[in-house]
Write a protein that holds these residues in place. Structure first.
Motif, short mmCIF file in Angstrom:
data_model
loop_
_atom_site.label_atom_id
_atom_site.label_comp_id
_atom_site.label_asym_id
_atom_site.label_seq_id
_atom_site.Cartn_x
_atom_site.Cartn_y
_atom_site.Cartn_z
N PRO A 102 0.88 -1.16 -0.24
CA PRO A 102 0.29 0.11 0.15
C PRO A 102 0.79 1.47 -0.19
CG PRO A 102 0.30 -0.88 1.79
CD PRO A 102 0.90 -1.76 1.81
N ARG A 103 0.59 2.47 -0.84
CA ARG A 103 1.34 3.79 -0.84
C ARG A 103 0.76 4.20 0.90
NH1 ARG A 103 -1.43 3.15 -6.20
NH2 ARG A 103 0.05 2.62 -7.41
N ARG A 104 2.16 5.09 0.95
CA ARG A 104 1.96 6.56 2.45
C ARG A 104 0.32 6.72 2.67
NH1 ARG A 104 6.64 7.90 5.00
NH2 ARG A 104 5.40 6.59 6.52
N GLY A 105 -0.53 6.49 2.86
CA GLY A 105 -1.77 7.41 3.05
C GLY A 105 -3.19 7.13 2.51
N GLU A 106 -3.06 5.75 1.42
CA GLU A 106 -3.58 5.19 0.49
C GLU A 106 -4.86 4.90 1.21
OE1 GLU A 106 -3.81 2.72 -2.86
OE2 GLU A 106 -2.57 2.66 -1.56
#
Length: 87
Positions: free
Chosen positions: A14-18
Motif C-alpha cells: 500500500p502507498r503511504r496515506g492510501e
C-alpha cells in the motif's frame, strides 16, 4: 475477517496515506467473489487495519535462544494466521 493480499498474484504494497479499502479492492481485483467485495465495501474505513504478516522457514532450533532468552511455542516458528494447524 482477514484478507491476505500478499499471496495474490501481482499484489503491491500500500502507498503511504492510501485508503485501506481502495488498496484492498485493487489488490484482490477480479479474484474476489462478489460477497468479498461487498464485505470490503460495507466495512468502515477506520475498522480496516493493514498489517504485514510474515511466516518463516523452520531454522535450526539452536537459533531460538541467546543468552538468558529462549523463544518457545509459536514465538519460535512465526507464521501467518491462517497456517495454524491446531494441536
Amino acid at each position: 475477517w482477514a484478507c491476505d493480499v500478499g499471496r495474490v498474484a501481482g499484489a503491491r504494497e500500500p502507498r503511504r496515506g492510501e485508503p485501506a479499502r481502495a488498496y484492498l479492492l485493487e489488490a484482490v481485483g477480479d479474484q474476489a467473489s462478489e460477497e468479498m467485495r461487498e464485505i470490503l465495501q460495507e466495512t468502515r474505513e477506520e475498522d480496516i487495519i493493514l498489517t504485514p504478516m510474515h511466516d518463516a522457514l523452520p531454522g535450526p532450533w539452536t537459533a531460538a535462544g541467546a543468552g538468558r532468552v529462549v523463544l518457545l511455542g509459536d514465538a519460535a516458528h512465526p507464521m501467518v494466521h491462517h497456517f495454524g494447524q491446531g494441536a
